[in-house]
Enzyme design. Structure first.
Site, PDB file in Angstrom:
ATOM      1  N   HIS A 118       0.881  -1.162   0.000  1.00 27.47           N
ATOM      2  CA  HIS A 118       0.000   0.000   0.000  1.00 27.47           C
ATOM      3  C   HIS A 118       0.925   1.219   0.000  1.00 27.47           C
ATOM      4  O   HIS A 118       1.649   1.454   0.968  1.00 27.47           O
ATOM      5  CB  HIS A 118      -0.914  -0.016   1.231  1.00 27.47           C
ATOM      6  CG  HIS A 118      -1.901  -1.140   1.180  1.00 27.47           C
ATOM      7  ND1 HIS A 118      -2.221  -1.911   2.262  1.00 27.47           N
ATOM      8  CD2 HIS A 118      -2.627  -1.612   0.131  1.00 27.47           C
ATOM      9  CE1 HIS A 118      -3.114  -2.819   1.897  1.00 27.47           C
ATOM     10  NE2 HIS A 118      -3.377  -2.666   0.603  1.00 27.47           N
ATOM     11  N   GLU A 121       1.566   3.514   2.945  1.00 31.64           N
ATOM     12  CA  GLU A 121       2.038   2.956   4.214  1.00 31.64           C
ATOM     13  C   GLU A 121       3.558   2.849   4.121  1.00 31.64           C
ATOM     14  O   GLU A 121       4.090   1.917   3.503  1.00 31.64           O
ATOM     15  CB  GLU A 121       1.363   1.613   4.487  1.00 31.64           C
ATOM     16  CG  GLU A 121      -0.150   1.809   4.658  1.00 31.64           C
ATOM     17  CD  GLU A 121      -0.960   0.522   4.623  1.00 31.64           C
ATOM     18  OE1 GLU A 121      -2.203   0.616   4.574  1.00 31.64           O
ATOM     19  OE2 GLU A 121      -0.352  -0.559   4.629  1.00 31.64           O
ATOM     20  N   HIS A 225       3.118  -3.410   6.615  1.00 26.06           N
ATOM     21  CA  HIS A 225       2.051  -2.420   6.386  1.00 26.06           C
ATOM     22  C   HIS A 225       2.049  -1.373   7.495  1.00 26.06           C
ATOM     23  O   HIS A 225       2.910  -1.388   8.375  1.00 26.06           O
ATOM     24  CB  HIS A 225       0.693  -3.129   6.364  1.00 26.06           C
ATOM     25  CG  HIS A 225       0.442  -3.924   5.117  1.00 26.06           C
ATOM     26  ND1 HIS A 225      -0.510  -3.571   4.192  1.00 26.06           N
ATOM     27  CD2 HIS A 225       1.024  -5.048   4.650  1.00 26.06           C
ATOM     28  CE1 HIS A 225      -0.501  -4.451   3.203  1.00 26.06           C
ATOM     29  NE2 HIS A 225       0.409  -5.369   3.451  1.00 26.06           N
ATOM     30  N   GLU A 316       1.787  -4.851  10.860  1.00 24.01           N
ATOM     31  CA  GLU A 316       1.312  -3.461  10.873  1.00 24.01           C
ATOM     32  C   GLU A 316       2.208  -2.723  11.854  1.00 24.01           C
ATOM     33  O   GLU A 316       2.257  -3.065  13.033  1.00 24.01           O
ATOM     34  CB  GLU A 316      -0.138  -3.406  11.357  1.00 24.01           C
ATOM     35  CG  GLU A 316      -1.097  -4.278  10.572  1.00 24.01           C
ATOM     36  CD  GLU A 316      -1.519  -3.657   9.249  1.00 24.01           C
ATOM     37  OE1 GLU A 316      -1.238  -2.462   9.022  1.00 24.01           O
ATOM     38  OE2 GLU A 316      -2.125  -4.375   8.435  1.00 24.01           O
TER      39      GLU A 316
HETATM   40 ZN   LIG Z   1      -1.726  -1.927   4.236  1.00 26.46          ZN
END
Ligand SMILES: [Zn+2]
Ligand SMILES: *[C@@H]1O[C@H](CO)[C@@H](O)[C@H](O)[C@H]1NC(C)=O
Ligand SMILES: *[C@@H]1O[C@H](CO)[C@@H](O)[C@H](O)[C@H]1NC(C)=O
Ligand SMILES: *[C@@H]1O[C@H](CO)[C@@H](O)[C@H](O)[C@H]1NC(C)=O
Ligand SMILES: *[C@@H]1O[C@H](CO)[C@@H](O)[C@H](O)[C@H]1NC(C)=O
Length: 478
Positions: A118, A121, A225, A316
């Site tokens: 992404h 990110e 991420h 994350e």
């Molecule tokens: Zn992501």
């Protein structure tokens, strides 16, 4: 929770000259020793070389220049190549670090990190550059890093979505246009899905990754991420047979996945507390089953585990998707130990080669642990090798060659396994092979949903209050 680190916790390398220049002069004058002053200033002039990488965002050109420079300066332990191009023609660079960076060696497992899928990110993307820096500059100095590089081939893709990163005009903690690629596709919804039909057009970035996965026997991986702080593990999608009736979706290797996620989360001071990022989610000790957080279709971690025989988790790393660059040093300090320790886990369990009676290695043979059958059976690579990630315990290995009875053999993974090698167990089958390696060297697994016969429900599209709220605010993470 993102604070600026206390001043002296880690000195920024490029702040050294400011400190050293007056110090050299002072010490030199004080001791009336010009040689010392000269030596000291000489050392100081060398410092910028060691401080080549700073804690700032690197756009495509700067990232490329950095990677090329590393590949040039550390050519014996690195190999830089592009696995394809983004929609707008930007290279998807992968830097390989290892004692034999250009090719696979029997017994050396392949590991990978991927980031910035992404495009908005951004923390993982920079952490990957700093990880590269850390690995190459500590090789031959730090015994642990040296051993890691000796025993592991490490592939690093700092950005899977360079177009998205460049498209972000105004960095935002929650959502920016750069999440998707240039064709407005979310790449983490763009892979074939084992549980339901995923009718999307496969994007160039996704195709490049799928082709890349075929070229190596990757064993372990993580996908970086942002937008939350948690380690999420497969499955992201599911059917009742995997536990969706209980609001989760678990693999037969759930013990290993929980251990892997915990290995990362427990060494990150922020993640291990189960930081909720202002109530974005609930996690226990910073780890969570992907489906139980929120189901998704076409994700990369399920694809890796099911089709590529590679255990992958989703990390994350920051509540804010695109934090200010002053925070990057803080994120590096918080993630460094986790990133290193996670890589070592590629040496869990058991590995070896399967041979026939004539000691010919047998490719494409199914090697699975009894009671942990994978949806697409895991098979030996072209060197007849298998790698199975397992926690300590006793297991039965089931080796299956088409046209022969399954061959069963016991294995005990000891409690104190070696840190830099899985247990080695070669298997010699009690017959002679008559396979044409060319015919059977291309493992394939059907691309239709594999679990579809188990249930007709379509879990990822099921609406839930959380999903509704997430959609409303455009704040997806993984
Ligand atoms: Zn992501
Ligand atoms: C590579 O070496 C050159 C010349 O010594 C130096 O200027 C550059 O900063 C080095 N780059 C990296 C990434 O180490
Ligand atoms: C790593 O490999 C190098 C070169 O093969 C060898 O000289 C060195 O002793 C090894 N170091 C460790 C810590 O395994
Ligand atoms: C997939 O999408 C295309 C284009 O939107 C559509 O024409 C086709 O019928 C869809 N196929 C399935 C199986 O849903
Ligand atoms: C071994 O694996 C094969 C197929 O991969 C399966 O048919 C067989 O039932 C397995 N045997 C045992 C004892 O688990």
């Amino acid at each position: 929770m993102e604070g600026t680190p206390p001043g002296l916790r880690v000195l920024r390398l490029h702040s050294f000259p400011k400190v050293l220049l007056p110090t050299c002069t002072f010490l030199g004058n004080w001791g009336n020793n010009m040689d010392f002053a000269r030596l000291c200033i000489g050392l100081l002039l060398l410092l910028p070389l060691a401080a080549a990488l700073d804690f700032r965002y690197h756009h495509q050109d700067a990232m490329e220049a950095y990677l090329k420079s590393v590949a040039h300066n550390y050519s014996s332990v690195t190999h830089l190549h592009s696995i394809g191009e983004s929609v707008k023609g930007r290279n998807l660079w992968v830097l390989v670090v290892g004692r034999f960076p250009r090719e696979h060696r029997v017994g050396i497992p392949e590991f990978k990190y991927m980031a910035n899928m992404h495009g908005d990110e951004t923390v993982g993307r920079e952490l990957m550059l700093h990880l590269i820096d850390y690995l190459v500059t500590n090789d031959g100095k730090d015994p642990e890093i040296t051993q890691l590089i000796n025993s592991t081939r490490i592939h690093i893709l700092p950005s899977m979505n360079p177009d998205g990163f460049e498209a972000v005009k105004k960095p935002d903690c929650f959502y920016s246009v750069g999440r998707e690629n240039s064709n407005y596709y979310d790449l983490n919804r763009n892979f074939p899905d084992a549980f339901e039909y995923n009718n999307v057009s496969t994007q160039p970035e996704t195709k490049a990754v799928m082709e890349w996965l075929k070229t190596e026997t990757f064993v372990l991986s993580a996908n970086l991420h942002g937008g939350a702080v948690v380690a999420s593990y497969p499955f992201d999608n599911g059917v009742p047979a995997t536990g969706t009736l209980h609001h989760r979706s678990l693999t037969p290797d759930d013990d290993v996945f929980q251990y892997l996620a915990h290995t990362y989360a427990s060494r990150n001071p922020n993640m291990k507390t189960g930081n909720q990022c202002k109530n974005i989610m609930n996690s226990r000790n910073g780890i969570i089953n992907g489906y139980s957080w929120y189901p998704l279709k076409g994700g990369m971690q399920d694809y890796n585990y099911i089709w590529a025989q590679c255990f992958e988790i989703t990390l994350e790393l920051s509540c804010c998707k695109y934090p200010r660059e002053e925070k990057l040093l803080f994120f590096w300090n918080d993630n460094k130990h986790s990133l290193i320790e996670y890589m070592k886990q590629v040496h869990l369990g058991v590995k070896g080669q399967v041979f026939d009676q004539n000691k010919n290695p047998l490719p494409h043979v199914i090697v699975e642990i009894q009671d942990r059958k994978h949806i697409c059976p895991y098979r030996t690579n072209k060197f007849g090798e298998y790698y199975l990630l397992l926690l300590p315990g006793s297991y039965t290995i089931n080796v299956t060659v088409p046209g022969h009875d399954p061959y069963l053999t016991k294995v005990i993974i000891p409690e104190n396994s070696q840190k830099f090698s899985a247990l080695k167990k070669d298997i010699v089958l009690p017959f002679r092979g008559q396979w044409n390696p060319v015919l059977i060297s291309n493992p394939s697994c059907p691309t239709d949903p594999l679990y579809s016969h188990l249930s007709s429900s379509s879990p990822a599209t099921k609406s839930s209050l959380l999903l509704f709220v997430l959609c409303l605010f455009h704040i997806f993470f993984k």
